[in-house]
Design an enzyme around this catalytic site. Structure first.
Site, PDB file in Angstrom:
ATOM      1  N   ARG A   1       0.808  -1.351  -0.174  1.00 60.60           N
ATOM      2  CA  ARG A   1       0.033   0.213  -0.172  1.00 60.60           C
ATOM      3  C   ARG A   1       0.884   1.196  -0.025  1.00 60.60           C
ATOM      4  NH1 ARG A   1      -5.528   0.256   2.079  1.00 60.60           N
ATOM      5  NH2 ARG A   1      -6.312  -1.717   1.505  1.00 60.60           N
TER       6      ARG A   1
ATOM      7  N   ARG B   1      -3.314   7.024   0.994  1.00 64.17           N
ATOM      8  CA  ARG B   1      -3.640   8.580   1.653  1.00 64.17           C
ATOM      9  C   ARG B   1      -2.708   9.069   2.650  1.00 64.17           C
ATOM     10  NH1 ARG B   1      -9.328   5.709   3.436  1.00 64.17           N
ATOM     11  NH2 ARG B   1      -7.745   3.959   3.910  1.00 64.17           N
TER      12      ARG B   1
ATOM     13  N   ARG C   1      -6.536  11.864  -5.657  1.00 60.64           N
ATOM     14  CA  ARG C   1      -7.578  11.171  -5.490  1.00 60.64           C
ATOM     15  C   ARG C   1      -9.014  12.011  -5.444  1.00 60.64           C
ATOM     16  NH1 ARG C   1     -11.598   9.233  -3.868  1.00 60.64           N
ATOM     17  NH2 ARG C   1     -11.946   7.716  -1.896  1.00 60.64           N
TER      18      ARG C   1
ATOM     19  N   ASP D   1      -7.215  -2.414  -7.184  1.00 59.35           N
ATOM     20  CA  ASP D   1      -7.601  -2.864  -5.770  1.00 59.35           C
ATOM     21  C   ASP D   1      -8.213  -4.419  -5.977  1.00 59.35           C
ATOM     22  OD1 ASP D   1      -8.501  -1.963  -2.935  1.00 59.35           O
ATOM     23  OD2 ASP D   1      -9.899  -3.297  -3.256  1.00 59.35           O
TER      24      ASP D   1
ATOM     25  N   TYR E   1     -15.547 -10.995   0.566  1.00 56.68           N
ATOM     26  CA  TYR E   1     -16.133  -9.824   0.399  1.00 56.68           C
ATOM     27  C   TYR E   1     -17.167  -9.971  -0.470  1.00 56.68           C
ATOM     28  CZ  TYR E   1     -12.024  -7.320   2.615  1.00 56.68           C
ATOM     29  OH  TYR E   1     -11.245  -6.799   3.284  1.00 56.68           O
TER      30      TYR E   1
HETATM   31  O1  CP3 Z   1      -0.254   0.671  -3.062  1.00 51.27           O
HETATM   32  C1  CP3 Z   1      -0.433  -0.388  -3.131  1.00 51.27           C
HETATM   33  O2  CP3 Z   1      -0.148  -1.380  -2.537  1.00 51.27           O
HETATM   34  C2  CP3 Z   1      -1.439  -0.758  -4.398  1.00 51.27           C
HETATM   35  C3  CP3 Z   1      -2.795  -0.793  -4.321  1.00 51.27           C
HETATM   36  C4  CP3 Z   1      -3.739  -1.409  -3.332  1.00 51.27           C
HETATM   37  C5  CP3 Z   1      -4.862  -0.901  -2.850  1.00 51.27           C
HETATM   38  N1  CP3 Z   1      -5.559  -2.088  -2.165  1.00 51.27           N
HETATM   39  C6  CP3 Z   1      -5.148   0.196  -2.819  1.00 51.27           C
HETATM   40  C7  CP3 Z   1      -6.310   0.722  -1.880  1.00 51.27           C
HETATM   41  C8  CP3 Z   1      -3.530  -2.819  -2.899  1.00 51.27           C
HETATM   42  C9  CP3 Z   1      -2.479  -3.923  -3.293  1.00 51.27           C
HETATM   43  C10 CP3 Z   1      -4.797  -3.023  -2.479  1.00 51.27           C
HETATM   44  C11 CP3 Z   1      -5.179  -4.618  -1.846  1.00 51.27           C
HETATM   45  C12 CP3 Z   1      -6.212  -4.765  -0.953  1.00 51.27           C
HETATM   46  N2  CP3 Z   1      -7.431  -4.003  -1.081  1.00 51.27           N
HETATM   47  C13 CP3 Z   1      -6.430  -5.743   0.090  1.00 51.27           C
HETATM   48  C14 CP3 Z   1      -5.204  -6.874   0.248  1.00 51.27           C
HETATM   49  C15 CP3 Z   1      -4.498  -6.322   1.266  1.00 51.27           C
HETATM   50  C16 CP3 Z   1      -4.857  -6.016   2.555  1.00 51.27           C
HETATM   51  O3  CP3 Z   1      -4.851  -4.754   2.913  1.00 51.27           O
HETATM   52  O4  CP3 Z   1      -5.313  -6.837   3.297  1.00 51.27           O
HETATM   53  C17 CP3 Z   1      -7.659  -5.507   0.517  1.00 51.27           C
HETATM   54  C18 CP3 Z   1      -8.284  -6.677   1.562  1.00 51.27           C
HETATM   55  C19 CP3 Z   1      -8.604  -4.736  -0.282  1.00 51.27           C
HETATM   56  C20 CP3 Z   1      -9.940  -4.032  -0.071  1.00 51.27           C
HETATM   57  C21 CP3 Z   1      -9.983  -2.847   0.289  1.00 51.27           C
HETATM   58  N3  CP3 Z   1      -9.558  -1.571  -0.422  1.00 51.27           N
HETATM   59  C22 CP3 Z   1     -10.412  -2.256   1.452  1.00 51.27           C
HETATM   60  C23 CP3 Z   1     -10.818  -3.179   2.609  1.00 51.27           C
HETATM   61  C24 CP3 Z   1     -10.373  -1.042   1.529  1.00 51.27           C
HETATM   62  C25 CP3 Z   1     -11.038  -0.050   2.503  1.00 51.27           C
HETATM   63  C26 CP3 Z   1      -9.906   0.294   3.644  1.00 51.27           C
HETATM   64  C27 CP3 Z   1      -9.303   1.308   3.493  1.00 51.27           C
HETATM   65  O5  CP3 Z   1      -8.043   1.683   3.764  1.00 51.27           O
HETATM   66  O6  CP3 Z   1     -10.051   2.471   3.111  1.00 51.27           O
HETATM   67  C28 CP3 Z   1      -9.740  -0.446   0.372  1.00 51.27           C
HETATM   68  C29 CP3 Z   1      -9.572   0.939  -0.236  1.00 51.27           C
HETATM   69  C30 CP3 Z   1      -8.408   1.229  -0.670  1.00 51.27           C
HETATM   70  N4  CP3 Z   1      -7.431   0.224  -1.588  1.00 51.27           N
HETATM   71  C31 CP3 Z   1      -7.591   2.293  -0.712  1.00 51.27           C
HETATM   72  C32 CP3 Z   1      -6.348   2.241  -1.326  1.00 51.27           C
HETATM   73  C33 CP3 Z   1      -5.108   3.158  -1.549  1.00 51.27           C
HETATM   74  C34 CP3 Z   1      -7.889   3.543   0.147  1.00 51.27           C
HETATM   75  C35 CP3 Z   1      -9.155   4.110  -0.541  1.00 51.27           C
HETATM   76  C36 CP3 Z   1      -9.126   5.609  -0.613  1.00 51.27           C
HETATM   77  O7  CP3 Z   1      -7.918   6.084  -1.196  1.00 51.27           O
HETATM   78  O8  CP3 Z   1     -10.262   6.329  -0.514  1.00 51.27           O
END
Ligand code: CP3
Length: 353
Positions: free
Chosen positions: A33, A37, A46, A83, A159
């Protein structure tokens, strides 16, 4: 398609060295990640994209946020900005991200819900993501590896069945017990679709792949074998057949004592370890399986910073010295991480002798 051999790419891209059996110290590093943010430039991009999924489906913007942490920190690898929930979204189970709450989907409750999925319709959205990958390979520094990714079938299914994240993944675990045939059909669709999705990423220029199984730790061992190991093994066999030169990392988060079994039985080239994995166990995993090991700094320590951070980084480096190792966190970077702590971390790892 013709790809350069792994050994050739590893000459130019340090991240690939441990997979090619070449020594690399200081170890290659990137952070799960790493785009997100905690970076002001991410928040700015974003805001122009509207919704989070719009950002994932806008190749120019998605490529831009992927590049931001590379410009700032010069990590050895970048990871495609997307994602894991793009896959259900592309299958027609629409995904919404609710601000401050996380993802929401209309849950799949039965066989009818599984048969409404549309694997034949995924191409349109997958092509958009592939376009981001092509742009990235064009715009990244030549020495930076590009990691493509997807969620593992089990984690994505939690999910799809639960309709949201949950602490215990009870909805999916219950469906797997009550109606294993239906759950197996869902997993099979995810295996097929995810192999297609990752193949498109490789064809567009990804150097390596990571399969995120964030909820692998909630299953009993027999269920772990069926829903984590078996589908991952099929995916990897299919990908290896097409792309033998593309290393694949697995991240079975929370698999603990089942990690060595996971490494041996799925055929992954590398295994990413979560924070609770003892360093001794990481060393044993590296020595016992011969695979690359990645991990596992506590993301909270990166929020805290200071001497505590330095000391733990040194402990990890000392333990993993001489192993096939990639420095990373034990889970994704947290929103309230001060960017200067990441600078401190990078300097510390890069000065390791
Ligand atoms: O930089 C990176 O690693 C690449 C991008 C990436 C994201 N999500 C961007 C993201 C990757 C590899 C993921 C994987 C992901 N997404 C996982 C597996 C890894 C883990 O964290 O366990 C999972 C379970 C998800 C599902 C997901 N996406 C959730 C549960 C959420 C909400 C939680 C949160 O942090 O808000 C997301 C949103 C998400 N995915 C964001 C980002 C940058 C934040 C959203 C935003 O910017 O508003």
């Amino acid at each position: 398609m013709t790809l350069e051999t792994l050994a050739q790419r590893a000459q130019r891209r340090r991240f690939l060295k441990p997979f090619a059996g070449q020594t690399a110290w200081p170890p290659p590093m990137w952070l799960m990640r790493q785009a997100g943010r905690y970076l002001p430039e991410y928040r700015e991009t974003r805001a122009t994209a509207g919704s989070f999924l719009n950002l994932c489906y806008a190749p120019e913007l998605a490529a831009e946020v992927t590049l931001q942490p590379i410009r700032r920190y010069g990590f050895d690898a970048s990871i495609l900005f997307s994602d894991i929930l793009v896959v259900p979204d592309a299958l027609g189970q629409e995904v919404r991200f609710v601000e401050g709450e996380g993802p929401r989907l209309d849950p799949i409750e039965d066989a009818g819900g599984v048969s409404r999925l549309k694997p034949e319709a995924t191409g349109e959205k997958f092509s958009i993501v592939a376009e981001t990958v092509s742009r990235l390979r064009r715009d990244l520094p030549d020495e930076t590896a590009l990691i493509g990714f997807c969620g593992a079938p089990w984690t994505v299914a939690t999910y799809m069945v639960g309709g949201r994240g949950s602490p215990d993944q009870a909805a999916a675990r219950l469906m797997a017990y009550r109606d294993p045939e239906t759950f197996q059909r869902l997993i099979d669709i995810l295996v097929e679709t995810s192999v297609d999705y990752l193949s498109r990423q490789v064809e567009a220029g990804a150097d390596a792949l990571q399969i995120f199984d964030s909820w692998a730790g909630s299953l009993a061992d027999n269920q772990f074998a069926r829903w984590v190991v078996a589908p991952t093994r099929v995916m990897i066999a299919r990908l290896k057949e097409k792309y033998p030169e593309i290393p694949i990392l697995g991240f079975p988060r929370g698999a603990d004592q089942l990690s060595a079994l996971f490494a041996a039985e799925t055929g992954v080239d590398g295994i990413s370890c979560n924070t609770a994995m003892p360093l001794r166990a990481m060393v044993e995993l590296a020595e016992g399986t011969g695979r690359v090991v990645q991990g596992n700094l506590d993301p909270l320590l990166l929020v805290a910073g200071g001497k505590q951070l330095d000391d733990r980084v040194d402990e990890i480096l000392t333990a993993m010295k001489g192993k096939k190792f990639i420095f990373n966190l034990g889970h994704g970077i947290l929103q309230f991480t001060p960017p200067e702590n990441v600078t401190r971390l990078v300097e510390r790892v890069r000065s390791s002798e």
